[in-house]
Design an enzyme around this catalytic site. Structure first.
Site, mmCIF file in Angstrom:
data_model
loop_
_atom_site.group_PDB
_atom_site.id
_atom_site.type_symbol
_atom_site.label_atom_id
_atom_site.label_comp_id
_atom_site.label_asym_id
_atom_site.label_seq_id
_atom_site.Cartn_x
_atom_site.Cartn_y
_atom_site.Cartn_z
ATOM 1 N N LYS A 86 0.694 -1.147 -0.009
ATOM 2 C CA LYS A 86 -0.135 -0.079 -0.067
ATOM 3 C C LYS A 86 0.982 1.320 0.044
ATOM 4 O O LYS A 86 0.499 2.135 -0.674
ATOM 5 C CB LYS A 86 -0.904 0.168 1.191
ATOM 6 N N GLN B 92 -4.680 -1.903 9.563
ATOM 7 C CA GLN B 92 -4.652 -3.150 8.893
ATOM 8 C C GLN B 92 -4.926 -4.310 9.592
ATOM 9 O O GLN B 92 -4.881 -4.445 10.806
ATOM 10 C CB GLN B 92 -3.003 -3.427 8.303
ATOM 11 N N ASP C 264 -11.368 2.741 4.224
ATOM 12 C CA ASP C 264 -11.768 1.446 4.349
ATOM 13 C C ASP C 264 -13.263 1.033 4.116
ATOM 14 O O ASP C 264 -13.705 0.050 3.845
ATOM 15 C CB ASP C 264 -11.152 0.633 5.704
#
Ligand code: NDP
Length: 287
Positions: free
Chosen positions: A54, A98, A121
């Site tokens: 990422k 994460q 997200d």
């Protein structure tokens, strides 16, 4: 005739190629590029690899990224304080924690702690609620959004299609189902208690598979000509990756198919970058 392959890498690259120009416009207005804050708790090797991917992707799109790494035994207070610090940081427009987080940290509370306007997200209850209520949200979760982009890129009409989603998780199956419903598909959602799964799948003009079961969906589960999106990412004993669909069989029956690897996976990162840029554009009054 074998199915047309929906090339997720190529579609994702087209999306990523369009980002630097938008990043430059944001920078003109805000005086800084869009920024993504990525938090990693613990030393899980796979998670660390995803975080590195990422960060690299951000750098290629000229997006600022900042990594916060906490030890696996970090207290919930430390984790929530770091999230709050990113919530307040004006250079950060998107925050990603994460997953999975260590078991002593409440993963649901982590999703709720991220400021909804930085929730790239798309897992904050506010964004999930908006998706349920209106069929869209300021941030739609990256993998489900990527699935819809792939179906669109293939030129498959969603409106009026019979769509079957295999899997009902909060991170893939349910949001994909809501997005398809919002686009006027006639929808069926399947799970581990569904009776006669192959027969239900065979009704699908659009079949999205997200169950985490290597090669479970066979060729004779697929309606000839259907569009098949394989979200599954499974590592086999020999170290290789495969999807939830038996690709070699399915490719002979489907009309269009996105393979795994090489389908939804690259789209997930592209959508994360797109969500981050959109967040900054909103702040800059450009979106
Ligand atoms: P979950 O384990 O959270 O959910 C799996 C779903 O599949 C559940 O709804 C479960 O049913 C259903 N299911 C499991 N086994 C069967 C079965 N034998 N028959 C019918 N339904 C079944 O998985 P995720 O949604 O998180 O992930 C699914 C797959 O997608 C995984 O392979 C994962 O690695 C991949 N993935 C890929 C991403 C990407 O970027 N490419 C991102 C996220 C996930 P029930 O609810 O009844 O238990």
């Amino acid at each position: 005739m074998p199915a047309e392959i929906i090339d997720g890498r190529a579609v994702a690259q087209r999306i990523r190629d369009g980002l630097p120009a938008r990043v430059a416009k944001v920078e003109e207005v805000l005086g800084c590029p869009p920024g993504l804050g990525v938090m990693l708790v613990g030393d899980d090797a796979a998670s660390a690899t995803y975080v590195r991917m990422k960060e690299k992707a951000c750098a290629k799109a000229d997006i600022y990224s900042r990594q916060v790494t906490l030890p696996g035994d970090a207290s919930p207070e430390q984790v929530f304080a770091s999230i709050e610090e990113m919530n307040q940081d004006p250079r950060i427009h998107g925050i990603l924690v994460q997953q999975p987080v260590p078991s002593h940290i409440d993963a649901e509370a982590v999703c709720s702690a991220t400021a909804p306007h930085k929730d790239v997200d798309g897992f904050h209850p506010h964004n999930l609620g908006e998706l349920l209520r209106t069929g869209t949200a300021p941030f739609v979760a990256c993998t489900p959004r990527g699935v819809i982009e792939l179906i669109d890129s293939a030129g498959t009409e969603i409106r009026g299609a019979r769509a079957v989603v295999l899997g009902r998780s909060n991170i893939v199956g349910k949001p994909v189902a809501l997005l398809l419903l919002a686009r006027h598909a006639t929808l069926t959602v399947c799970h581990s208690r569904t009776r006669d799964l192959p027969a239900v799948c065979r009704e699908a003009d659009i079949l999205v598979v997200a169950i985490g079961r290597p090669k479970m969906v066979k060729g004779d589960w697929i309606k000839p000509g259907a569009t098949v999106i394989d979200v599954g990412t499974n590592r086999l004993e020999d170290g290789s990756l495969c999807g939830d669909v038996d690709f070699d069989e399915a490719v002979e029956v489907a009309g269009k198919i996105s393979p795994s690897p090489g389908g939804v996976g690259p789209m997930t990162i592209a959508m994360l970058l797109a969500n981050t840029v959109e967040s900054a554009e909103r702040k800059a009054g450009l979106a």
